[in-house]
Design a protein around this motif. Structure first.
Motif, PDB file in Angstrom:
ATOM      1  N   ALA A   1       0.623  15.971  -2.050  1.00 11.48           N
ATOM      2  CA  ALA A   1       1.162  14.827  -1.315  1.00 11.48           C
ATOM      3  C   ALA A   1       0.604  13.494  -1.777  1.00 11.48           C
ATOM      4  CB  ALA A   1       0.903  15.006   0.183  1.00 11.48           C
ATOM      5  N   THR A   2      -0.543  13.499  -2.470  1.00 11.45           N
ATOM      6  CA  THR A   2      -1.171  12.231  -2.853  1.00 11.45           C
ATOM      7  C   THR A   2      -0.846  11.779  -4.273  1.00 11.45           C
ATOM      8  OG1 THR A   2      -3.192  13.296  -3.682  1.00 11.45           O
ATOM      9  CG2 THR A   2      -3.138  12.718  -1.334  1.00 11.45           C
ATOM     10  N   LEU A   3      -0.274  12.660  -5.088  1.00  7.73           N
ATOM     11  CA  LEU A   3      -0.145  12.340  -6.510  1.00  7.73           C
ATOM     12  C   LEU A   3       0.700  11.094  -6.755  1.00  7.73           C
ATOM     13  CD1 LEU A   3      -0.809  13.081  -9.422  1.00  7.73           C
ATOM     14  CD2 LEU A   3       1.216  14.561  -9.432  1.00  7.73           C
TER      15      LEU A   3
ATOM     16  N   PHE B   1      -1.328   7.909  -5.670  1.00  9.22           N
ATOM     17  CA  PHE B   1      -2.422   7.500  -6.543  1.00  9.22           C
ATOM     18  C   PHE B   1      -1.988   7.233  -7.979  1.00  9.22           C
ATOM     19  CE2 PHE B   1      -5.163   9.715  -3.294  1.00  9.22           C
ATOM     20  CZ  PHE B   1      -5.743   8.556  -2.830  1.00  9.22           C
ATOM     21  N   SER B   2      -0.701   7.401  -8.261  1.00  8.18           N
ATOM     22  CA  SER B   2      -0.221   7.095  -9.614  1.00  8.18           C
ATOM     23  C   SER B   2       0.883   6.051  -9.599  1.00  8.18           C
ATOM     24  CB  SER B   2       0.305   8.375 -10.295  1.00  8.18           C
ATOM     25  OG  SER B   2       1.483   8.843  -9.659  1.00  8.18           O
ATOM     26  N   SER B   3       1.039   5.356  -8.483  1.00 11.78           N
ATOM     27  CA  SER B   3       2.104   4.354  -8.343  1.00 11.78           C
ATOM     28  C   SER B   3       3.478   4.933  -8.667  1.00 11.78           C
ATOM     29  CB  SER B   3       1.821   3.141  -9.243  1.00 11.78           C
ATOM     30  OG  SER B   3       0.632   2.496  -8.849  1.00 11.78           O
ATOM     31  N   GLY B   4       3.665   6.203  -8.317  1.00  7.60           N
ATOM     32  CA  GLY B   4       4.949   6.849  -8.534  1.00  7.60           C
ATOM     33  C   GLY B   4       5.211   7.298  -9.952  1.00  7.60           C
ATOM     34  N   GLN B   5       4.221   7.157 -10.846  1.00 11.93           N
ATOM     35  CA  GLN B   5       4.428   7.573 -12.235  1.00 11.93           C
ATOM     36  C   GLN B   5       4.382   9.088 -12.387  1.00 11.93           C
ATOM     37  OE1 GLN B   5       2.138   4.797 -15.092  1.00 11.93           O
ATOM     38  NE2 GLN B   5       1.249   4.385 -13.092  1.00 11.93           N
ATOM     39  N   TYR B   6       3.576   9.730 -11.560  1.00 13.53           N
ATOM     40  CA  TYR B   6       3.500  11.190 -11.552  1.00 13.53           C
ATOM     41  C   TYR B   6       3.976  11.694 -10.197  1.00 13.53           C
ATOM     42  CZ  TYR B   6       0.719  11.674 -15.856  1.00 13.53           C
ATOM     43  OH  TYR B   6       0.283  11.677 -17.152  1.00 13.53           O
ATOM     44  N   ALA B   7       4.617  12.837 -10.211  1.00 14.41           N
ATOM     45  CA  ALA B   7       4.998  13.507  -8.974  1.00 14.41           C
ATOM     46  C   ALA B   7       4.941  15.005  -9.232  1.00 14.41           C
ATOM     47  CB  ALA B   7       6.398  13.089  -8.527  1.00 14.41           C
TER      48      ALA B   7
ATOM     49  N   VAL C   1       0.834  -1.208   0.000  1.00 13.29           N
ATOM     50  CA  VAL C   1       0.000   0.000   0.000  1.00 13.29           C
ATOM     51  C   VAL C   1       0.865   1.252   0.000  1.00 13.29           C
ATOM     52  CG1 VAL C   1      -1.654   1.347   1.345  1.00 13.29           C
ATOM     53  CG2 VAL C   1      -1.956  -1.125   1.106  1.00 13.29           C
ATOM     54  N   MET C   2       1.912   1.246   0.807  1.00 14.93           N
ATOM     55  CA  MET C   2       2.698   2.453   1.044  1.00 14.93           C
ATOM     56  C   MET C   2       3.854   2.641   0.073  1.00 14.93           C
ATOM     57  SD  MET C   2       2.791   2.068   5.198  1.00 14.93           S
ATOM     58  CE  MET C   2       3.789   3.536   5.467  1.00 14.93           C
ATOM     59  N   ALA C   3       4.017   1.742  -0.862  1.00 16.28           N
ATOM     60  CA  ALA C   3       5.206   1.748  -1.723  1.00 16.28           C
ATOM     61  C   ALA C   3       5.370   3.034  -2.517  1.00 16.28           C
ATOM     62  CB  ALA C   3       5.170   0.544  -2.669  1.00 16.28           C
ATOM     63  N   SER C   4       4.273   3.697  -2.866  1.00 16.39           N
ATOM     64  CA  SER C   4       4.383   4.874  -3.729  1.00 16.39           C
ATOM     65  C   SER C   4       4.100   6.190  -3.008  1.00 16.39           C
ATOM     66  CB  SER C   4       3.445   4.735  -4.933  1.00 16.39           C
ATOM     67  OG  SER C   4       2.097   4.605  -4.515  1.00 16.39           O
ATOM     68  N   ILE C   5       4.074   6.167  -1.669  1.00 16.81           N
ATOM     69  CA  ILE C   5       3.908   7.429  -0.945  1.00 16.81           C
ATOM     70  C   ILE C   5       5.063   8.367  -1.262  1.00 16.81           C
ATOM     71  CG2 ILE C   5       3.989   8.476   1.349  1.00 16.81           C
ATOM     72  CD1 ILE C   5       2.296   6.165   2.363  1.00 16.81           C
ATOM     73  N   VAL C   6       6.272   7.839  -1.215  1.00 16.48           N
ATOM     74  CA  VAL C   6       7.453   8.611  -1.592  1.00 16.48           C
ATOM     75  C   VAL C   6       7.755   8.330  -3.056  1.00 16.48           C
ATOM     76  CG1 VAL C   6       9.925   8.936  -1.210  1.00 16.48           C
ATOM     77  CG2 VAL C   6       8.373   8.603   0.740  1.00 16.48           C
ATOM     78  N   PRO C   7       7.858   9.362  -3.891  1.00 13.62           N
ATOM     79  CA  PRO C   7       8.100   9.132  -5.321  1.00 13.62           C
ATOM     80  C   PRO C   7       9.452   8.481  -5.563  1.00 13.62           C
ATOM     81  CG  PRO C   7       7.448  11.416  -4.879  1.00 13.62           C
ATOM     82  CD  PRO C   7       7.748  10.789  -3.561  1.00 13.62           C
ATOM     83  N   PRO C   8       9.612   7.860  -6.712  1.00 14.33           N
ATOM     84  CA  PRO C   8      10.919   7.291  -7.052  1.00 14.33           C
ATOM     85  C   PRO C   8      11.921   8.401  -7.350  1.00 14.33           C
ATOM     86  CG  PRO C   8       9.431   7.124  -8.921  1.00 14.33           C
ATOM     87  CD  PRO C   8       8.608   7.633  -7.770  1.00 14.33           C
ATOM     88  N   LYS C   9      13.185   8.105  -7.138  1.00 16.19           N
ATOM     89  CA  LYS C   9      14.221   9.072  -7.482  1.00 16.19           C
ATOM     90  C   LYS C   9      14.355   9.156  -8.997  1.00 16.19           C
ATOM     91  CE  LYS C   9      16.818   8.304  -3.211  1.00 16.19           C
ATOM     92  NZ  LYS C   9      18.110   7.911  -2.599  1.00 16.19           N
ATOM     93  N   ARG C  10      14.892  10.268  -9.450  1.00 17.12           N
ATOM     94  CA  ARG C  10      15.120  10.433 -10.883  1.00 17.12           C
ATOM     95  C   ARG C  10      16.556  10.928 -11.084  1.00 17.12           C
ATOM     96  NH1 ARG C  10      11.237  15.687 -12.183  1.00 17.12           N
ATOM     97  NH2 ARG C  10      12.187  17.128 -10.702  1.00 17.12           N
TER      98      ARG C  10
ATOM     99  N   ARG D   1       1.793  17.669  10.059  1.00 18.29           N
ATOM    100  CA  ARG D   1       2.473  16.564  10.732  1.00 18.29           C
ATOM    101  C   ARG D   1       1.985  15.183  10.307  1.00 18.29           C
ATOM    102  NH1 ARG D   1       1.769  16.413  16.369  1.00 18.29           N
ATOM    103  NH2 ARG D   1       3.293  14.729  16.268  1.00 18.29           N
ATOM    104  N   ASP D   2       0.734  15.082   9.863  1.00 15.35           N
ATOM    105  CA  ASP D   2       0.209  13.750   9.545  1.00 15.35           C
ATOM    106  C   ASP D   2       0.049  13.522   8.048  1.00 15.35           C
ATOM    107  OD1 ASP D   2      -1.932  15.440   9.066  1.00 15.35           O
ATOM    108  OD2 ASP D   2      -3.433  14.047   9.850  1.00 15.35           O
ATOM    109  N   ILE D   3       0.712  14.316   7.225  1.00  9.18           N
ATOM    110  CA  ILE D   3       0.608  14.134   5.775  1.00  9.18           C
ATOM    111  C   ILE D   3       1.691  13.166   5.316  1.00  9.18           C
ATOM    112  CG2 ILE D   3       0.658  15.241   3.521  1.00  9.18           C
ATOM    113  CD1 ILE D   3      -0.263  17.814   4.812  1.00  9.18           C
ATOM    114  N   PRO D   4       1.322  11.989   4.868  1.00  6.69           N
ATOM    115  CA  PRO D   4       2.334  11.004   4.459  1.00  6.69           C
ATOM    116  C   PRO D   4       3.228  11.530   3.340  1.00  6.69           C
ATOM    117  CG  PRO D   4       0.179   9.967   4.693  1.00  6.69           C
ATOM    118  CD  PRO D   4      -0.045  11.443   4.790  1.00  6.69           C
ATOM    119  N   GLY D   5       4.514  11.325   3.502  1.00  9.13           N
ATOM    120  CA  GLY D   5       5.475  11.676   2.455  1.00  9.13           C
ATOM    121  C   GLY D   5       5.949  13.107   2.468  1.00  9.13           C
ATOM    122  N   LEU D   6       5.294  13.976   3.212  1.00 14.18           N
ATOM    123  CA  LEU D   6       5.665  15.389   3.229  1.00 14.18           C
ATOM    124  C   LEU D   6       6.940  15.587   4.043  1.00 14.18           C
ATOM    125  CD1 LEU D   6       4.544  18.327   2.498  1.00 14.18           C
ATOM    126  CD2 LEU D   6       3.836  18.397   4.895  1.00 14.18           C
TER     127      LEU D   6
END
Length: 735
Positions: A493-495, A498-504, A361-370, A534-539
């Motif tokens: 913070a949700t993009l 909800f895009s499996s890390g394809q969009y950031a 579930v949490m795999a794409s909270i943090v976007p992939p590096k580029r 404080r409670d926003i995932p990935g921020l």
């Protein structure tokens, strides 16, 4: 009978017996250059959209589907897709499924219905969200996924459209959005009334009114109702037809030809005149708001029947028969074959794997590096020219505000894709002069004075990120962010999630804030709560306490945004902007010499500041609290023989728990000094952390009271002070 099945039976009956209605338009497709084959292809897309709605309801009834807000009645979105290019980015309303289905035909190899069925079934193989939400979206089709927050995608659509002109003027190459592309943003008539939408309309019109390019099509899918509340007849047209800076085009969403005509006209205006257009498309909502909505509780049987009689799919059939393109029999064959095919593959979709673990579930909270961000590697001569007028000052230690200004200038010189935007950040240099001289140095294309609307400011930042620009936006005061917090929480913070890390949408949001300042007074200029972040995932939440740290942390924030695609909130303690002295007037202990890029060790994400090595007491703090704790440290040492270890968190989210436990290691007692309000403050998490991982330590926290900040001399009464820190430390140590 279920509303979807009732509409289905009426369609089949009317096409089967040939009793089709007269079209709502007399436009002839051939005269407009619209080929018959294109009409047939659009009808295929419309049928697919309609049958997907029916299947979604069946799946929900079986417990295999989880989202039933459908697109029935809005099928002429297919004609809008026909009118636009594949590379025209589209931020879609949740009733715009026909748009995505039809756009897929512009790119070989797409499987839009299979993709959507995986989404209906919340399958981990859903190619856009990975089973995290039912969203329209596709990376190959230039459709970023949208969440369900009402109208929250409009500000970033404005930002994305605005970025096209900025990228062109800055001569940036290889940006995702072509220089002649347009942006589409669709929404419902009820959403048009939302303050977020109104701010976006106003921002777009305000920008265009001044002649700045903003190639954006606002598509209002007007079905006349928002859940159960009717839109007053004529309200949308009256509100938008004569709006300054905004062109208005109307079309009938009951006629493929007229919808295509209107969309072509809107796209032409946006593409050639680089202006925003309001495309008003009449349509009808069939079935109710969603599967659970029983519209007979708020609509009469007569009203429901009237809506079902306006089925756009029936009108499309009438057009095809009229033009001699398809017979009624052929139309029903297409319709029924589409249902059979989608029903078959739906059974395959529901059998596909689901998300099965927290890690999934949490795999794409943090976007992939580029890959590392491009940099123009400025020469020493270029830097000398940039700072020619500041050379004398740069040789002396300076306060935080000036150091931040120079850091911003260096970053903009090194990274041509960085823009700075906010209220008064231009020639004025911001309320506290942090953006001083940036406008003079880099011009109005890169240092942008915005209108006074926080939602639009943040929308500009996250929208520009879709075009590979990095916006460093400024919210003038911390209290003002609450006008626009959903742009951070619900959009930025949700993009990736909800895009499996394809969009950031990497962005940096600078926010002057916190208490203790002596200039502007009162709560709205001294807000001392960071709980909203404080409670926003990935921020990432950063808060420097001194100028040297501010420079190092800001550079790290830019790296995090450019290389790791992170969303960063950078809190700047206003009271410390101009602070020079720590203990006595003239000691200049809170100033620093400016370190040019590469001269100082970076302050990495999570890196904690530690002053002193005492073991009897650790003071854990940040921001103004760090400054006050350093003052208290001197008193504790000189008057009471206590040598505390003062720990500056610097990075408040994500909290470096391991690093913090290491920083307090060996200390018998831990005092948390938190300038934010007791309820919801960082100290709550710190207390829990130390209780769990340092149970042997004796703990206490000193926080601000749960109060707003008053004006004048009373402004600091409810906040921690140097003396209250000393008292709390002594009580903890001696207690």
């Amino acid at each position: 009978m279920d509303a979807a099945e009732a509409t289905h039976e009426k369609f089949v009956a009317k096409v089967g017996n040939g009793r089709l209605p007269r079209r709502t338009s007399d436009l002839q497709p051939g005269e407009l250059g619209l080929a018959g084959q294109a009409l047939v292809e659009m009808f295929y897309s419309q049928c697919a959209s309609r049958q997907m709605d029916r299947i979604s309801r069946r799946l929900q009834a079986r417990g295999e589907g989880f989202y039933t807000i459908g697109s029935s009645g809005h099928e002429n979105n297919a004609a809008v897709a026909e009118a636009l290019r594949l590379d025209d980015m589209a931020f879609l309303h949740y009733r715009s499924a026909a748009f995505q289905i039809h756009r897929s035909k512009k790119l070989p190899g797409q499987t839009p219905c299979w993709d959507m069925l995986l989404s209906f079934a919340a399958s981990a193989e859903d190619p856009i969200s990975g089973g995290r939400h039912k969203v329209l979206g596709s990376k190959p089709l230039f459709i970023p996924p949208q969440t369900s927050t009402i109208a929250s995608h409009l500000p970033k659509a404005v930002g994305a459209a605005f970025s096209i002109g900025i990228a062109k003027m800055l001569r940036l190459e290889d940006t995702p959005l072509a220089r002649d592309s347009v942006v589409l943003c669709s929404f419902g008539d009820a959403s048009a009334n939302h303050s977020t939408a109104q701010g976006a309309f106003n921002s777009a019109a305000w920008t265009a009114y001044q002649g700045s390019p903003l190639p954006l099509v606002f598509l209002c899918e007007d079905n006349g109702i928002g859940i159960s509340t009717k839109t007053p007849r004529g309200w949308i047209e009256a509100s938008f037809r004569n709006r300054p800076g905004l062109d208005y085009v109307r079309c009938s969403g009951f006629d493929m030809v007229d919808t295509w005509r209107g969309a072509m006209e809107a796209a032409r205006i946006a593409r050639t005149r680089r202006r925003p257009v309001f495309l008003h498309m009449d349509c009808v909502r069939l079935y109710g708001h969603a599967g659970s909505d029983v519209q007979s509780t708020y609509l009469t049987r007569q009203q429901i029947d009237q809506d079902e009689e306006r089925d756009p799919l029936v009108y499309s059939a009438a057009l095809l028969v009229e033009q001699g393109l398809l017979s009624g029999k052929h139309i029903l064959e297409i319709y029924n074959e589409t249902e059979a095919t989608l029903t078959r593959i739906a059974e395959q979709a529901i059998a596909r794997p689901k998300l099965a673990s927290r890690a999934d579930v949490m795999a794409s909270i943090v976007p992939p590096k580029r890959p590392a961000a491009r940099s123009n590697m400025p020469t020493p001569a270029e830097r000398d020219a940039l700072f020619a007028r500041d050379r004398t000052m740069m040789e002396k230690p300076q306060h935080m505000a000036r150091l931040l200004s120079w850091a911003l200038a260096d970053l903009m010189l090194a990274h041509p894709e960085i823009i700075v935007a906010g209220e008064d950040v231009g020639p004025k240099g911001g309320v506290y002069n942090v953006t001083a001289k940036l406008h003079e140095r880099f011009g109005s294309c890169r240092v942008i004075n915005t209108l006074l609307d926080e939602q639009s400011i943040l929308g500009l930042g996250i929208g520009a990120a879709h075009n590979d620009l990095l916006a460093i936006t400024e919210i003038q005061f911390l209290a003002y962010v609450h006008n626009a917090e959903d742009q951070i929480r619900g959009e930025a913070a949700t993009l990736s999630f909800f895009s499996s890390g394809q969009y950031a949408n990497p962005t940096i949001i600078r926010i002057p804030g916190l208490g203790y300042q002596k200039g502007f007074g009162g709560h709205f200029h001294n807000d001392n709560s960071l709980a909203v972040f404080r409670d926003i995932p990935g921020l990432i939440l950063a808060c420097p306490s001194n100028g040297a740290d501010a420079v190092g942390m800001l550079r790290e924030c830019v790296r995090l945004a450019l290389e790791e695609q992170r969303v960063v909130v950078f809190i700047e303690p206003i009271a410390l902007y101009m602070t020079r002295d720590l203990h006595a007037e003239g000691d200049a202990l809170w100033t620093s010499a400016y370190a040019a890029p590469g001269e100082a060790k970076p302050i990495g994400l999570g890196e904690i500041g530690v002053h002193g090595d005492g073991t009897e007491l650790a003071i854990v703090t940040y921001g103004n609290g760090h400054y006050l704790s350093r003052q208290a440290e001197k008193i504790l040492s000189e008057r009471h023989g206590l040598e505390p270890r003062v720990i500056d968190l610097r990075w408040l989210a994500p909290l470096n728990e391991d690093g913090l436990i290491e920083a307090v290691a060996g200390c018998a007692k831990i005092l948390m000094v938190d300038e934010c309000r007791r309820t919801g403050s960082q100290s709550e998490a710190l207390m829990a952390l130390f209780a769990e991982r340092a149970p042997e330590a004796k703990l206490r926290r000193l926080t601000a009271e749960d109060s707003f900040i008053p004006l004048g001399r009373a402004a600091t009464i409810t906040l921690p002070s140097r003396d209250s820190i000393v008292a709390a430390a002594l009580e903890l140590v001696r207690g």
